[in-house]
Motif scaffolding. Sequence first.
Motif, PDB file in Angstrom:
ATOM      1  N   THR A 147      -0.828   1.755   7.796  1.00  0.00           N
ATOM      2  CA  THR A 147       0.056   2.112   6.688  1.00  0.00           C
ATOM      3  C   THR A 147       0.766   3.422   6.976  1.00  0.00           C
ATOM      4  OG1 THR A 147      -1.695   3.311   5.505  1.00  0.00           O
ATOM      5  CG2 THR A 147      -1.433   0.970   5.002  1.00  0.00           C
ATOM      6  N   VAL A 148       1.936   3.586   6.390  1.00  0.00           N
ATOM      7  CA  VAL A 148       2.662   4.855   6.427  1.00  0.00           C
ATOM      8  C   VAL A 148       3.162   5.129   5.015  1.00  0.00           C
ATOM      9  CG1 VAL A 148       3.361   4.696   8.839  1.00  0.00           C
ATOM     10  CG2 VAL A 148       4.808   3.674   7.065  1.00  0.00           C
ATOM     11  N   CYS A 193       4.907   3.833   0.004  1.00  0.00           N
ATOM     12  CA  CYS A 193       4.113   3.473   1.178  1.00  0.00           C
ATOM     13  C   CYS A 193       4.532   2.098   1.678  1.00  0.00           C
ATOM     14  CB  CYS A 193       2.613   3.503   0.864  1.00  0.00           C
ATOM     15  SG  CYS A 193       2.062   2.229  -0.291  1.00  0.00           S
ATOM     16  N   THR A 195      -5.082   3.744   8.588  1.00  0.00           N
ATOM     17  CA  THR A 195      -5.447   2.418   9.062  1.00  0.00           C
ATOM     18  C   THR A 195      -6.662   1.910   8.308  1.00  0.00           C
ATOM     19  OG1 THR A 195      -5.938   1.092  11.042  1.00  0.00           O
ATOM     20  CG2 THR A 195      -6.961   3.250  10.901  1.00  0.00           C
ATOM     21  N   ARG A 240       2.403  10.667   5.354  1.00  0.00           N
ATOM     22  CA  ARG A 240       1.054  10.111   5.480  1.00  0.00           C
ATOM     23  C   ARG A 240       1.042   8.938   6.450  1.00  0.00           C
ATOM     24  NH1 ARG A 240       2.246  10.285  -0.254  1.00  0.00           N
ATOM     25  NH2 ARG A 240       1.436  12.250  -1.117  1.00  0.00           N
ATOM     26  N   ALA A 241      -0.146   8.686   7.012  1.00  0.00           N
ATOM     27  CA  ALA A 241      -0.371   7.512   7.859  1.00  0.00           C
ATOM     28  C   ALA A 241      -1.856   7.185   7.826  1.00  0.00           C
ATOM     29  CB  ALA A 241       0.091   7.763   9.295  1.00  0.00           C
TER      30      ALA A 241
END
Length: 422
Positions: free
Chosen positions: A369-370, A384, A355, A352-353
């Motif tokens: 975020t990742v 995360c 903003t 996942r990624a």
Amino acid sequence: MKKLLLLISFFILSIGLLSAQGRIDYDDFIKDPTQKYMNVVTTAAPFLMIAPDSRAGGMGDMGVATSPDNYSQHHNPAKYVFNEDVFGIGIAYSPWLKSLINDIHLAYLSTFWKVTENDAIAFSLRYFSLGQIDFTDINGVHLTSVNPNEFALDFTYSRKLSKIVSMAVTPRFVYSNLTQSYQDQNTGVDMKAGIAGAVDISLFVNKEFAHYNSGLKSSNLMFGVNISNIGNKVSYSSGTHRDFLPCNLRLGLSYAMAIDDYNVISINAEAGKLLVPSPPIGHQDTITHTYEYYGNGRNLDDINPIVGIARSFYDASGGYKINPKGCFNEKMREVVWSAGVEYAYRNILFVRAGTFLENKYKGNRKFATVGAGVKYNIFAIDVCYLFAFEQKHPLENTLRFSLTFMLESFNREQIKNQGKLK
């Protein structure tokens, strides 16, 4: 006391409730009401706005329209009836301000059960501990130590209204004890815990499409709405001042594409806005000592929560009738935006990624975020990590974890035969 000031400053900063430093001067605003100025919306119990789980945390703290999971209670409880699992438990833990203080954290527990194919119930407990805080007098003499904490308990009932639409109602009890009944020795004001009752109203639309003549196997278009924390105002002292709960409107859209039997990609977008009045613009008369407000501004203590929800759409910059352009522009600045993507391989491995973006005059939270997740049998773990763009964030340099337990076959055949929609 130094720890208390540091804690309060960073806690407020982390959720966008910045102090009014740099706020425009009243006389300057009267001369030019169209100019931009710092005017952050503040609330009580801001811990209710923190995304507790690592799946949402990996996609820019979004979840109102993403596919259902165990943590839908926070983001959009109406999603539970579309969950493929029948019963689930989620446990999440997030250290807070880890780089500065080691005894602040958010813990979250949620569980749901699909009673029938069209009905689901859910429960969650959110607990926020602010660690130990020492109070001292002006000479630095120790007065007392307190362990402030906040928690919220809520229950959900969600129901399918049709094959693609569901709604949910979530009553909530909120307890916010920031001083543990400490009395200010200088003013004599008694501090107390803030107590509130609130409710969420949410809606979810999940439409599946089959693709026979394209490169996709199938796809889902999902839309979500959640109005959370509609409740009474909160007081932390024996005085008359009361703060609004963080009543919040979130709208989201998600499109999940099953490329084949093994690969699924979802693209998600979300917008949110506090349904709380903007702080009014005004000044105190030097002769009468009364406070005068610009336009239709009013003392927020005189506004009840329902009226406050309505005013949250038109009260900025003196009100729409007084300054329509300034009001519209400021209200648009109060909207926060999130975008995220999730890739799933065989429903086992997830990447996942995302903003999160907030206007610099309304809090200036901007971060990326990742995240990743692994699912095996009835167990899943998600992690995360957050990267701040412009200002420090309390979750920087912090790896967050969420654990999930799912049961797909618990009474499934019996449940499928109950209350089916034709």
